[in-house]
Scaffold this active site. Structure first.
Site, PDB file in Angstrom:
ATOM      1  CG  ASP A 536      21.722 -39.030  10.482  1.00  0.00           C
ATOM      2  OD1 ASP A 536      20.969 -39.117  11.492  1.00  0.00           O
ATOM      3  OD2 ASP A 536      22.916 -39.253  10.508  1.00  0.00           O
ATOM      4  CD  GLU A 616      33.562  -7.519  -0.712  1.00  0.00           C
ATOM      5  OE1 GLU A 616      33.717  -8.345  -1.353  1.00  0.00           O
ATOM      6  OE2 GLU A 616      34.318  -7.008   0.416  1.00  0.00           O
TER       7      GLU A 616
END
Ligand code: DGJ
Length: 732
Positions: A536, A616
């Site tokens: 928020d 990777e």
């Protein structure tokens, strides 16, 4: 001038670049809301008020026999209880005589340059040359002595208006506040939809749109936090509004505690929206001379659809809400050990993970939960913020030195607001927790909540955090909070003040955060509450980034980050590449999809680098390089949603630099089907007259073609196909 006052007609007009907000004090002193929407100059819009007798509506005594004058049918600027308006009020009080009325009449106003601030509460500020202005309108109840100041902050360039309320008892008896909404907005005409963002742990901010209907639609939180379940942000938009057309109103509460957002369509089809802190159990004592200040609501209007509304919020939050050294600059790429090790780690393992990560281009290691007390699981030690020397021999300093020697910064996880019953802190201070005397408190994740309304608890936490941060070169703090709050009872407050505790907790938390962030201005703070349970604007004032969700699955994150994007900028979203199969969903996605999703945030990793294959590692190295190259577009660019993961089997979004010189297009396919049609996207935000080169392709496309005719790619046949395309303006 953004604020124009017509003293003769007692008419208040607030202009931003593209919007106008207007209200007036009528002959009885009631504040009537006249208009909020697309900019209109030089017009008093009180002709829109049409008095009508609908029957069964109250008529204020001042109106004599005029049955058409009723607060029940007028659009009101700040509606109160007890005045003949039967819709949900913004303010509800109990007077010293037990009556429940606030008959507020216009008293005076002031206009000042700059943006007001709120004591003890986060709020937008203006230090960016935006030239914000403040209007304060004072209302009074002549009988009780209640005074209400309606505060308006006008940010012209971003089409943002802030609202907050100060309630003051200028009377002689004790007044009790039972509801103080930060903003109320009555819209007289139109067919409206409500968009809100619901969810749960691991699945926050899910977009939902429905029609506003007669009766009350409400979302909110009674959990003591803004919550995973609902976000304190709602949008009212025309029922024909799209991403790029139509009227949209946003309202977002700058508050991290419980909240309430209500929308009612009334008997006249007028729509009322109220937004404010939760009134659940609120019983705030306001003795004579005392004041109460509400949190701030940030409202905005766009006549160009939802994307423009999001741009308004993104811009103002980046520039006028987030603070500190890291407000606008690129934050370090981090590796967090939570999903790599959970509680089971030691210095050697962390150093190994960091060594591999450093070699890939990662810039910071964040040591997550499990480094303190005797915490090997979530059943103990919260509150005891001293290093577990079995895991971290010699303490933090030697570990941090080792990490720094790798060329990496070091960050740490804390959860200051919580305590485990199995902790020295709880054994020493059992009365420091929220618990009802004589009743065993509700546990959640095996932990209890400290009473942050108590100054000595906040002082203890400040000292404990300072001791940790002073003990080594710690440059990042992940501030977690892992439960909803129940057992609302403070051992310190008298019985009649227990109804103040939910808000006092938040005020204590904000005070603590302010002290710590001011004391450590160079530390980067990441907010977290079991992922995005406290995502928020209140938290963004202290933490410029927030861990968006504990769900790191790239495909689910598409929905979570899509919902988050309506109010919050990419720079506030903390997002990591994690291992596959994903720990929350078991899904396997290609690294490219994981990386593209994480890059639309503060890019980081949440995996065991020692388990990565050479291939990777190679791919990650390349992706980190790209992030460093694209970061200014990702975070500074205007954000355009091109498709919805709730409607399409793919999600596409783009960021475009303000000068339209470069953009980044992102596409991730969430579900595959055979023999599918090409993906076709109409790009946004480009310069129609410019030519753009796409990636390394030869040749160019005009902005007009990319936006009107669109851009198409062959339907991919691999699962969770993803691509990221750089668009650069072609210069002859
Ligand atoms: C919840 C957070 O969201 C996770 O990232 C992790 O920090 C755990 N808490 C640790 O307990």
């Amino acid at each position: 001038m953004a604020i124009i006052i017509d003293d003769v007609n007692r008419l208040f007009t607030l202009h931003t670049q593209n919007t106008t907000y207007q209200f007036k004090a009528d002959s009885f002193g009631f504040l009537l809301h006249l208009y909020y929407g697309k900019r209109i100059d030089n017009q008093n819009m009180d002709y829109l008020i049409i008095p009508v007798d609908r029957g069964f509506s109250g008529n204020p005594n001042d109106a004599g026999d005029d049955r058409t004058y009723s607060l029940d049918t007028f659009p009101l600027e700040y509606p109160t209880e007890g005045t003949g308006d039967f819709r949900p009020p913004a303010l509800a009080v109990t007077n010293p005589d037990g009556s429940r009325i606030a008959d507020l009449r216009y008293h005076t106003y002031t206009v000042v340059d700059g943006k007001y601030s709120l004591p003890g509460l986060p709020a937008l500020y203006d230090d960016t040359g935006e030239a914000a202005e403040t209007l304060v309108v004072t209302l009074r109840d002549a009988v009780s002595g209640l005074e209400v100041e309606l505060m308006y902050g006008v940010f012209s360039k971003t089409d943002i208006i802030t609202r907050a309320v100060r309630v003051h008892n200028a009377g002689t008896g004790n007044i009790t506040l039972r509801r103080v909404m930060s903003a109320s907005l009555d819209i007289q005409y139109g067919q409206w939809d409500i968009i809100h963002f619901h969810g749960r742990h691991n699945m926050e901010r899910q977009f939902e749109r429905g029609s506003v209907t007669h009766g009350i639609t409400a979302v909110g939180s009674r959990r003591g936090t803004s919550s995973h379940q609902h976000n304190p942000f709602i949008i009212l938009c025309g029922n024909d509004a799209t991403e790029y057309s139509g009227s949209c109103y946003g309202v977002n509460l700058v508050y991290s505690g419980g909240f309430l957002a209500q929308v009612e369509q009334d008997q006249n089809n007028l729509v009322r929206m109220n937004m404010g802190m939760s009134d659940d159990g609120l019983n705030w004592q306001l003795p004579p001379g005392d004041s109460f200040v509400s949190p701030e609501a940030v409202i905005s209007f766009s006549s160009n659809g939802l994307s423009q509304l999001s741009h308004n919020y993104h811009t103002v939050y980046r520039n006028n809400l987030c603070r500190g050294k890291y407000k606008l600059c690129r934050r370090p790429i981090i590796i967090n050990n939570w999903e790599a090790t959970y509680f089971d780690f030691d210095s050697d393992m962390l150093t190994q993970i960091a060594t591999d990560a450093a070699e890939l281009g990662v810039e910071m290691l964040v040591m997550d939960d499990g480094w303190f007390g005797k915490r090997d699981s979530d059943t103990s030690s919260l509150g005891d913020w001293t290093v577990n020397l079995d895991k971290i021999p010699g303490g933090l300093a030697p570990l941090v030195e080792q990490i720094n020697a790798l060329g990496m910064k070091f960050g740490i996880w804390v959860e200051p607001e919580m305590v485990s019953e199995d902790s020295d802190l709880y054994r020493a201070h059992p009365d420091w927790v929220l618990a009802v005397p004589g009743r065993a408190p509700v546990r959640s994740r095996c932990q209890l909540v400290l009473d942050l309304s108590r100054a000595e608890v906040c002082d203890y936490l400040f000292d404990a955090m300072a001791a940790v941060l002073d003990s080594a070169n710690i440059e990042y703090v992940k501030w977690d909070m892992n439960r909803s709050i129940s057992d609302w009872y403070s051992h310190l407050l008298p019985a009649e003040r227990q109804g103040e505790l939910m808000h006092r907790y938040v005020l204590g938390l904000y005070h603590l955060l302010e002290r710590i962030t001011q004391r450590y201005p160079d530390v980067l703070f990441e907010g977290c509450s079991g992922g995005g349970g406290r995502f928020d604007p209140g938290m963004l004032f202290y933490h410029p980034l927030i861990w968006c969700s504990d769900n790191t699955d790239a495909i689910e994150r598409l929905k979570i980050q899509y919902g988050t994007s309506f109010a919050y900028p990419v720079s506030s979203v903390s997002s990591h590449v994690s291992a596959v199969p994903n720990h929350q969903t078991g899904r396997t996605t290609p690294l490219l999809a994981r990386s593209i999703v994480a890059m639309s945030g503060n890019y980081g990793f949440e995996l065991d680098t020692t388990m990565l294959s050479a291939a990777e590692k190679n791919e990650i190295r390349g992706q980190i390089k790209l992030y460093k190259q694209y970061q200014h577009i990702l975070h500074n660019g205007l954000y355009y949603r091109l498709s919805s993961p709730f409607e399409q089997p793919y999600t596409a979004w783009m960021m475009v630099l303000a000068d339209q010189s470069a953009a980044l297009l992102n596409i991730v396919v969430s579900s595959q089907s055979a023999n599918a049609s090409p993906l076709h996207l109409q790009l946004k935000g480009l310069d129609p007259d410019a030519s753009y080169q796409l990636g390394e392709e030869d040749g160019t496309y005009t902005g007009a073609a990319l936006m009107s005719a669109g851009f198409a790619i062959q339907a991919p046949t691999e699962e969770h196909y993803a691509c990221q395309i750089l668009l650069q303006r072609h210069v002859e």
